[in-house]
Design an enzyme around this catalytic site. Structure first.
Site, PDB file in Angstrom:
ATOM      1  N   ASP A  81      -9.838  -3.160   0.131  1.00 40.79           N
ATOM      2  CA  ASP A  81      -8.617  -3.853   0.566  1.00 40.79           C
ATOM      3  C   ASP A  81      -8.866  -4.627   1.856  1.00 40.79           C
ATOM      4  OD1 ASP A  81      -5.564  -4.163   0.374  1.00 40.79           O
ATOM      5  OD2 ASP A  81      -5.794  -3.309   2.367  1.00 40.79           O
ATOM      6  N   ASP A 136      -3.846   0.694  -5.772  1.00 36.61           N
ATOM      7  CA  ASP A 136      -2.418   0.560  -5.509  1.00 36.61           C
ATOM      8  C   ASP A 136      -1.897  -0.834  -5.849  1.00 36.61           C
ATOM      9  OD1 ASP A 136      -4.058  -0.423  -3.512  1.00 36.61           O
ATOM     10  OD2 ASP A 136      -2.806   0.244  -1.853  1.00 36.61           O
ATOM     11  N   THR A 187       0.797  -1.222   0.000  1.00 38.42           N
ATOM     12  CA  THR A 187       0.000   0.000   0.000  1.00 38.42           C
ATOM     13  C   THR A 187       0.833   1.277   0.000  1.00 38.42           C
ATOM     14  OG1 THR A 187      -1.865  -1.092   1.051  1.00 38.42           O
ATOM     15  CG2 THR A 187      -1.720   1.303   1.301  1.00 38.42           C
TER      16      THR A 187
END
Length: 423
Positions: free
Chosen positions: A213, A258, A83
């Site tokens: 995420d 990301d 990340t």
């Protein structure tokens, strides 16, 4: 009205809002208000952990509509596909080996008693690369950052001992990350910034969502948790688009992730204690990849154990990491790196109870690590599908959109995205 017509109408309205071409409204009883002619704002949106192929699940009508009427691509993260390193790459154009955020957890020989974590805002750790919002502020372009990793750091500032940071440049408006701030509050903050008078209104904004995420880690990429998070985050992107339309605010939206996500379980674990004596090393990080420093006098023994063929894992000296990873020169990278096969984890010991979930940090060119890229707005050609490109091109794109020169050092260029730009 049929569902298909409602959906098409909604996407058309979103496209009009993003392009700045709001439909005229006539009234026989009241004069038409003259709406301010606004310049397009550039909004960089990160949906953490949104694997590129999640878009094909049919659960994200707003995002899918923006992709269909704008620009769509699969995007490769930089190594490590984690990340903080990749969020810093997205706003600097430099790979982690060059931008200094080489991992979510780092050590630096210049600060031997300190450890960088994702809560660290000391400018020392962030000073190797200048983020786009600092470049914008230095050029007189007002910016605002909602939770982007690194945006709470006074870039270029200094800390004396345990005192406060002195100096440094930040976005004019920013908020420090807090999971207590809901996605509704995040979107409303961005819209509130854009409601301001022109002289204090940002021209460049970042926005960050973390829930996809989190769901991917908890349930794995194929879980209902992820599907629910996709539907949820799509709702908030829709809230942003609707809010821009009501403001009459044209916007160039650049929506990215990301990294992707891979399924993992306790059945796919490489237990280090079965391969090498724990007395030979100090473990810095573990998971999809592991980094090590040899303990005093044990480098040869550690190398003998690590640097030989292993099932589901490859290991290298720092100086011998394959060039395609663009990783291995920064002093914050430990002396040894082992990278697991996608879906496997490198852990100190074998798990004692079963578990499953998802994670990332693998080879950035593995399909499971592909990240989302969507762009939509007046700067972009509608209906454009681009070949896969590396995320080092995002910062050059943002620089171009907000009028910054392309002279800043970068590991990528805007070239892979140029076919999607109108001018």
């Amino acid at each position: 009205m049929k569902m298909g017509h409602r959906f098409t109408t909604a996407i058309a309205a979103a496209a009009l809002a993003l392009s700045g071409c709001a439909p005229a409204v006539e009234s026989a009883s009241a004069p038409v208000a003259v709406q301010e002619a606004r310049e397009p704002v550039t909004i960089l949106v990160s949906i953490d952990g949104f694997r590129s192929d999640y878009l094909e699940r049919g659960m994200t009508p707003t995002l899918s509509g923006l992709a269909a009427t704008g620009v769509r691509a699969d995007m490769s993260p930089s190594f490590p596909s984690k990340t903080f390193p990749n969020h810093w790459t997205l706003v600097t154009g430099l790979v982690p080996d060059h931008n200094g955020i080489t991992a979510n957890k780092m050590e630096d020989p210049a600060r031997p008693n300190e450890v960088f974590t994702m809560a660290t805002v000391d400018p020392f750790w962030w000073s190797d690369a200048k983020p786009v919002w600092v470049e914008a502020e230095e050029a007189g372009i007002r910016s605002a950052a909602m939770f982007w990793p690194g945006s709470a750091v006074p870039w270029g500032g200094k800390v004396e001992g345990w005192g406060p940071v002195e100096g440094g440049v930040m976005a004019q408006d920013w908020q420090a990350f807090s999971m207590q701030v809901t996605n509704t509050q995040r979107v409303n903050s961005v819209l509130d910034w854009l409601r301001r008078p022109a002289d204090i209104r940002p021209a460049f904004v970042t926005l960050y969502f973390d829930t996809v995420d989190t769901a991917g880690h908890d349930g794995g990429p194929d879980s209902e948790e992820v599907n629910a998070a996709l539907r949820d985050v799509d709702k908030y992107v829709g809230m942003l688009v609707d809010g821009l339309a009501k403001l009459g605010q044209p916007a160039n939206l650049v929506i990215v992730a990301d990294h992707g996500m891979a399924a993992t379980s306790s059945e796919r674990v490489i237990a280090l204690d079965s391969l090498v004596d724990p007395a030979f090393y100090r473990l810095v990080e573990n998971g999809p990849y592991a980094t090590f420093e040899a303990t005093a006098g044990n480098a040869t023994k550690l190398e003998a154990a690590l640097l030989k063929p292993h099932d589901h894992m490859e290991c290298w000296r720092k100086s011998e990491i394959p060039a395609r990873f663009q990783y291995g020169t920064h002093p914050r990278i430990p002396s040894y790196l082992c990278l697991a096969e996608v879906g496997w984890n490198i852990l100190p010991t074998k798990p004692t109870s079963p578990w499953s979930g998802g994670t990332h940090g693998y080879d950035p060119f593995a399909k499971e690590m592909d990240a989302l890229f969507i762009a939509n707005g007046p700067a972009f050609r509608p209906g454009t599908k681009l070949p896969n490109f590396q995320n080092t091109s995002v910062a050059p794109l943002v620089r171009k959109l907000i009028g910054l020169p392309q002279s800043t050092p970068s590991d990528g260029t805007v070239d892979p995205i140029l076919p999607a730009l109108k001018n």
